[in-house]
Design a protein around this motif. Structure first.
Motif, PDB file in Angstrom:
ATOM      1  N   ARG A  60      18.340 -16.210 -22.167  1.00 15.74           N
ATOM      2  CA  ARG A  60      17.117 -17.006 -22.137  1.00 15.74           C
ATOM      3  C   ARG A  60      17.022 -17.926 -23.346  1.00 15.74           C
ATOM      4  NH1 ARG A  60      14.639 -12.051 -20.595  1.00 15.74           N
ATOM      5  NH2 ARG A  60      13.846 -11.830 -22.713  1.00 15.74           N
ATOM      6  N   LYS A  61      17.422 -17.433 -24.515  1.00 21.32           N
ATOM      7  CA  LYS A  61      17.373 -18.272 -25.704  1.00 21.32           C
ATOM      8  C   LYS A  61      18.358 -19.419 -25.609  1.00 21.32           C
ATOM      9  CE  LYS A  61      15.768 -14.774 -28.997  1.00 21.32           C
ATOM     10  NZ  LYS A  61      16.082 -14.030 -30.235  1.00 21.32           N
ATOM     11  N   ILE A  62      19.581 -19.120 -25.156  1.00 25.53           N
ATOM     12  CA  ILE A  62      20.571 -20.196 -25.017  1.00 25.53           C
ATOM     13  C   ILE A  62      20.110 -21.212 -23.983  1.00 25.53           C
ATOM     14  CG2 ILE A  62      22.936 -20.701 -24.300  1.00 25.53           C
ATOM     15  CD1 ILE A  62      23.779 -18.018 -25.420  1.00 25.53           C
ATOM     16  N   ASP A  63      19.514 -20.729 -22.901  1.00 30.42           N
ATOM     17  CA  ASP A  63      19.019 -21.640 -21.873  1.00 30.42           C
ATOM     18  C   ASP A  63      17.902 -22.520 -22.421  1.00 30.42           C
ATOM     19  OD1 ASP A  63      18.782 -22.217 -18.811  1.00 30.42           O
ATOM     20  OD2 ASP A  63      16.751 -21.872 -19.503  1.00 30.42           O
ATOM     21  N   ARG A  64      16.996 -21.941 -23.212  1.00 34.07           N
ATOM     22  CA  ARG A  64      15.894 -22.708 -23.771  1.00 34.07           C
ATOM     23  C   ARG A  64      16.390 -23.742 -24.774  1.00 34.07           C
ATOM     24  NH1 ARG A  64      13.256 -18.714 -24.980  1.00 34.07           N
ATOM     25  NH2 ARG A  64      13.669 -18.480 -27.193  1.00 34.07           N
ATOM     26  N   ILE A  65      17.334 -23.349 -25.627  1.00 34.57           N
ATOM     27  CA  ILE A  65      17.869 -24.289 -26.615  1.00 34.57           C
ATOM     28  C   ILE A  65      18.654 -25.397 -25.936  1.00 34.57           C
ATOM     29  CG2 ILE A  65      19.455 -24.514 -28.566  1.00 34.57           C
ATOM     30  CD1 ILE A  65      18.685 -21.660 -29.356  1.00 34.57           C
ATOM     31  N   GLY A  66      19.475 -25.019 -24.952  1.00 28.27           N
ATOM     32  CA  GLY A  66      20.285 -26.017 -24.269  1.00 28.27           C
ATOM     33  C   GLY A  66      19.449 -27.026 -23.517  1.00 28.27           C
ATOM     34  N   ARG A  67      18.385 -26.583 -22.862  1.00 26.49           N
ATOM     35  CA  ARG A  67      17.539 -27.513 -22.126  1.00 26.49           C
ATOM     36  C   ARG A  67      16.730 -28.402 -23.062  1.00 26.49           C
ATOM     37  NH1 ARG A  67      17.317 -26.862 -16.781  1.00 26.49           N
ATOM     38  NH2 ARG A  67      18.085 -24.928 -15.886  1.00 26.49           N
ATOM     39  N   GLY A  68      16.519 -27.926 -24.295  1.00 22.64           N
ATOM     40  CA  GLY A  68      15.767 -28.746 -25.234  1.00 22.64           C
ATOM     41  C   GLY A  68      16.594 -29.848 -25.857  1.00 22.64           C
ATOM     42  N   VAL A  69      17.892 -29.645 -26.034  1.00 25.94           N
ATOM     43  CA  VAL A  69      18.708 -30.640 -26.739  1.00 25.94           C
ATOM     44  C   VAL A  69      19.751 -31.298 -25.863  1.00 25.94           C
ATOM     45  CG1 VAL A  69      18.411 -29.388 -28.891  1.00 25.94           C
ATOM     46  CG2 VAL A  69      20.389 -28.894 -27.484  1.00 25.94           C
ATOM     47  N   GLY A  70      20.027 -30.772 -24.694  1.00 26.48           N
ATOM     48  CA  GLY A  70      21.085 -31.313 -23.849  1.00 26.48           C
ATOM     49  C   GLY A  70      20.546 -32.262 -22.803  1.00 26.48           C
ATOM     50  N   ASP A 129      25.104 -28.926 -16.296  1.00 25.43           N
ATOM     51  CA  ASP A 129      25.967 -28.111 -15.439  1.00 25.43           C
ATOM     52  C   ASP A 129      27.167 -27.584 -16.212  1.00 25.43           C
ATOM     53  OD1 ASP A 129      24.307 -28.546 -13.320  1.00 25.43           O
ATOM     54  OD2 ASP A 129      25.410 -30.289 -12.586  1.00 25.43           O
ATOM     55  N   SER A 130      27.769 -28.425 -17.027  1.00 19.42           N
ATOM     56  CA  SER A 130      28.907 -27.966 -17.835  1.00 19.42           C
ATOM     57  C   SER A 130      28.466 -26.934 -18.850  1.00 19.42           C
ATOM     58  CB  SER A 130      29.557 -29.163 -18.535  1.00 19.42           C
ATOM     59  OG  SER A 130      28.633 -29.803 -19.387  1.00 19.42           O
ATOM     60  N   HIS A 131      27.268 -27.129 -19.439  1.00 20.54           N
ATOM     61  CA  HIS A 131      26.750 -26.125 -20.374  1.00 20.54           C
ATOM     62  C   HIS A 131      26.503 -24.795 -19.666  1.00 20.54           C
ATOM     63  CE1 HIS A 131      26.665 -29.325 -23.085  1.00 20.54           C
ATOM     64  NE2 HIS A 131      25.401 -29.742 -22.946  1.00 20.54           N
ATOM     65  N   THR A 132      25.994 -24.857 -18.447  1.00 21.02           N
ATOM     66  CA  THR A 132      25.722 -23.622 -17.715  1.00 21.02           C
ATOM     67  C   THR A 132      27.013 -22.860 -17.412  1.00 21.02           C
ATOM     68  OG1 THR A 132      23.805 -24.706 -16.698  1.00 21.02           O
ATOM     69  CG2 THR A 132      24.610 -22.688 -15.667  1.00 21.02           C
ATOM     70  N   LEU A 133      28.054 -23.558 -17.018  1.00 24.38           N
ATOM     71  CA  LEU A 133      29.335 -22.904 -16.753  1.00 24.38           C
ATOM     72  C   LEU A 133      29.909 -22.286 -18.021  1.00 24.38           C
ATOM     73  CD1 LEU A 133      30.984 -25.528 -14.353  1.00 24.38           C
ATOM     74  CD2 LEU A 133      29.926 -23.351 -13.744  1.00 24.38           C
ATOM     75  N   ALA A 134      29.781 -22.993 -19.144  1.00 24.12           N
ATOM     76  CA  ALA A 134      30.284 -22.444 -20.403  1.00 24.12           C
ATOM     77  C   ALA A 134      29.521 -21.195 -20.807  1.00 24.12           C
ATOM     78  CB  ALA A 134      30.187 -23.506 -21.498  1.00 24.12           C
ATOM     79  N   ILE A 135      28.190 -21.236 -20.629  1.00 24.86           N
ATOM     80  CA  ILE A 135      27.378 -20.060 -20.959  1.00 24.86           C
ATOM     81  C   ILE A 135      27.732 -18.886 -20.055  1.00 24.86           C
ATOM     82  CG2 ILE A 135      25.012 -19.169 -20.985  1.00 24.86           C
ATOM     83  CD1 ILE A 135      24.109 -21.981 -21.765  1.00 24.86           C
ATOM     84  N   ALA A 136      27.986 -19.167 -18.768  1.00 26.94           N
ATOM     85  CA  ALA A 136      28.357 -18.090 -17.844  1.00 26.94           C
ATOM     86  C   ALA A 136      29.695 -17.461 -18.233  1.00 26.94           C
ATOM     87  CB  ALA A 136      28.429 -18.640 -16.417  1.00 26.94           C
ATOM     88  N   ASP A 137      30.659 -18.281 -18.667  1.00 25.58           N
ATOM     89  CA  ASP A 137      31.947 -17.735 -19.097  1.00 25.58           C
ATOM     90  C   ASP A 137      31.794 -16.872 -20.344  1.00 25.58           C
ATOM     91  OD1 ASP A 137      33.142 -19.057 -17.016  1.00 25.58           O
ATOM     92  OD2 ASP A 137      33.709 -20.810 -18.204  1.00 25.58           O
ATOM     93  N   VAL A 138      30.995 -17.358 -21.293  1.00 31.57           N
ATOM     94  CA  VAL A 138      30.776 -16.583 -22.521  1.00 31.57           C
ATOM     95  C   VAL A 138      30.071 -15.271 -22.210  1.00 31.57           C
ATOM     96  CG1 VAL A 138      29.590 -16.572 -24.739  1.00 31.57           C
ATOM     97  CG2 VAL A 138      30.803 -18.618 -23.998  1.00 31.57           C
ATOM     98  N   ASP A 149      18.258  -5.015 -22.659  1.00 27.83           N
ATOM     99  CA  ASP A 149      17.779  -6.366 -22.408  1.00 27.83           C
ATOM    100  C   ASP A 149      18.334  -7.362 -23.410  1.00 27.83           C
ATOM    101  OD1 ASP A 149      14.509  -5.044 -21.645  1.00 27.83           O
ATOM    102  OD2 ASP A 149      16.251  -5.343 -20.362  1.00 27.83           O
ATOM    103  N   ALA A 150      19.310  -6.977 -24.203  1.00 30.20           N
ATOM    104  CA  ALA A 150      19.822  -7.878 -25.238  1.00 30.20           C
ATOM    105  C   ALA A 150      20.477  -9.110 -24.622  1.00 30.20           C
ATOM    106  CB  ALA A 150      20.812  -7.131 -26.136  1.00 30.20           C
ATOM    107  N   LEU A 151      21.378  -8.895 -23.663  1.00 28.84           N
ATOM    108  CA  LEU A 151      22.071 -10.036 -23.064  1.00 28.84           C
ATOM    109  C   LEU A 151      21.135 -10.961 -22.292  1.00 28.84           C
ATOM    110  CD1 LEU A 151      25.425  -8.457 -21.887  1.00 28.84           C
ATOM    111  CD2 LEU A 151      25.053 -10.055 -23.750  1.00 28.84           C
ATOM    112  N   PRO A 152      20.227 -10.454 -21.468  1.00 30.60           N
ATOM    113  CA  PRO A 152      19.282 -11.385 -20.835  1.00 30.60           C
ATOM    114  C   PRO A 152      18.454 -12.166 -21.833  1.00 30.60           C
ATOM    115  CG  PRO A 152      19.278  -9.304 -19.666  1.00 30.60           C
ATOM    116  CD  PRO A 152      20.102  -9.095 -20.898  1.00 30.60           C
ATOM    117  N   ARG A 153      18.064 -11.543 -22.955  1.00 31.00           N
ATOM    118  CA  ARG A 153      17.294 -12.275 -23.947  1.00 31.00           C
ATOM    119  C   ARG A 153      18.129 -13.357 -24.597  1.00 31.00           C
ATOM    120  NH1 ARG A 153      16.331  -9.145 -27.988  1.00 31.00           N
ATOM    121  NH2 ARG A 153      16.995  -7.116 -27.231  1.00 31.00           N
ATOM    122  N   ILE A 154      19.415 -13.053 -24.850  1.00 31.08           N
ATOM    123  CA  ILE A 154      20.309 -14.077 -25.413  1.00 31.08           C
ATOM    124  C   ILE A 154      20.483 -15.230 -24.431  1.00 31.08           C
ATOM    125  CG2 ILE A 154      22.676 -14.514 -26.158  1.00 31.08           C
ATOM    126  CD1 ILE A 154      22.742 -11.671 -27.261  1.00 31.08           C
TER     127      ILE A 154
END
Length: 255
Positions: free
Chosen positions: A166-176, A182-191, A159-164
């Motif tokens: 979720r954290k990136i999604d939570r941080i991104g939605r808080g500051v972006g 949408d661009s952040h989501t595509l970048a996260i998907a590529d990473v 569950d390491a990657l799903p937890r990462i």
């Protein structure tokens, strides 16, 4: 109908022998039917229905407060389950009074409203502007540090990657901003795709190295026959240092 309507005493009395007797009877009966039955019963029905709707709304609100957390709207069963795993007996009450106390949030809102915008810190300024604009994304809806910390510590390696994520999604939605998400989501998907591919290669290299260290690939092919009828000789197995060197090279190539 003096007691209900209160107008009969204000009118002159008419006896059966008077010529106005039929008209007065029709007037009294129609007045009683229209005002005494229709109007009064309609008003009483509206009052009863209003109080019934208020009572039903109060029951639903109380049920919601008993089954979900006030701030994050997380189910009580989920909070009690994780709190019990942490050794907390009354997990829901502990969560509502210590982790997400609604009065602490209210005090924080009053503090922001009474503080000058110039004196606020960066996060406080963002939250105050959001409150003034009616934006409540700063409230942790569906999130709780008590639950997420426990799940992160006891989630397991799978569950390491799903937890990462979720954290990136939570941080991104808080500051972006919403338009940039949408661009952040595509970048996260590529990473995430790149990390998964690297982890798959690393897992294959580790499995091959483990097989090599166990000796499944640690012997060389038999040497050719040296003469008539001479049996083939097996080469000596590789040394542990040689095996470790080959395993390290395989893992390096995978990365």
């Amino acid at each position: 109908r003096n007691g209900i309507i209160g107008l009969s005493s204000m009118m002159s009395s008419v006896m059966p022998g008077n010529e106005d007797w039929p008209a007065r009877v029709m007037f009294d009966i129609s007045y009683f039917i229209v005002y005494g039955i229709f109007c009064l019963n309609t008003i009483v029905g509206l009052i009863v229905d209003s109080f019934g709707a208020l009572r039903h709304e109060q029951i639903l609100r109380q049920r919601n407060m008993d089954t979900q957390s006030f701030i994050s709207c997380i189910e009580r069963k989920k909070i009690d389950t994780i709190a019990q795993a942490q050794g907390i007996s009354d997990g829901f009450a502990y969560h509502e009074s210590h982790k997400q106390n609604k009065w602490d949030y209210m005090a924080f809102i009053f503090y922001l409203c009474e503080t000058r915008l110039f004196d606020c810190t960066g996060p406080e300024r963002i939250i105050r502007l959001g409150i003034e604009e009616g934006d409540y994304k700063w409230i942790p809806l569906g999130h709780s540090m008590m639950l997420e910390t426990y799940l992160d510590d006891n989630g397991g390696s799978d569950d390491a990657l799903p937890r990462i994520e979720r954290k990136i999604d939570r941080i991104g939605r808080g500051v972006g901003a919403a338009e940039d998400w949408d661009s952040h989501t595509l970048a996260i998907a590529d990473v995430t795709k790149f990390v998964r591919s690297r982890l798959d290669k690393l897992q294959s290299a580790v499995e091959s190295a483990w097989d090599l260290l166990r000796g499944e690939h640690g012997t060389r092919p038999s040497s050719p026959s040296l003469g008539g009828g001479a049996s083939a000789t097996l080469a000596r197995p590789m040394s542990p240092a040689r095996q470790m060197t080959m395993a390290t090279r395989m893992m390096t190539r995978a990365l």
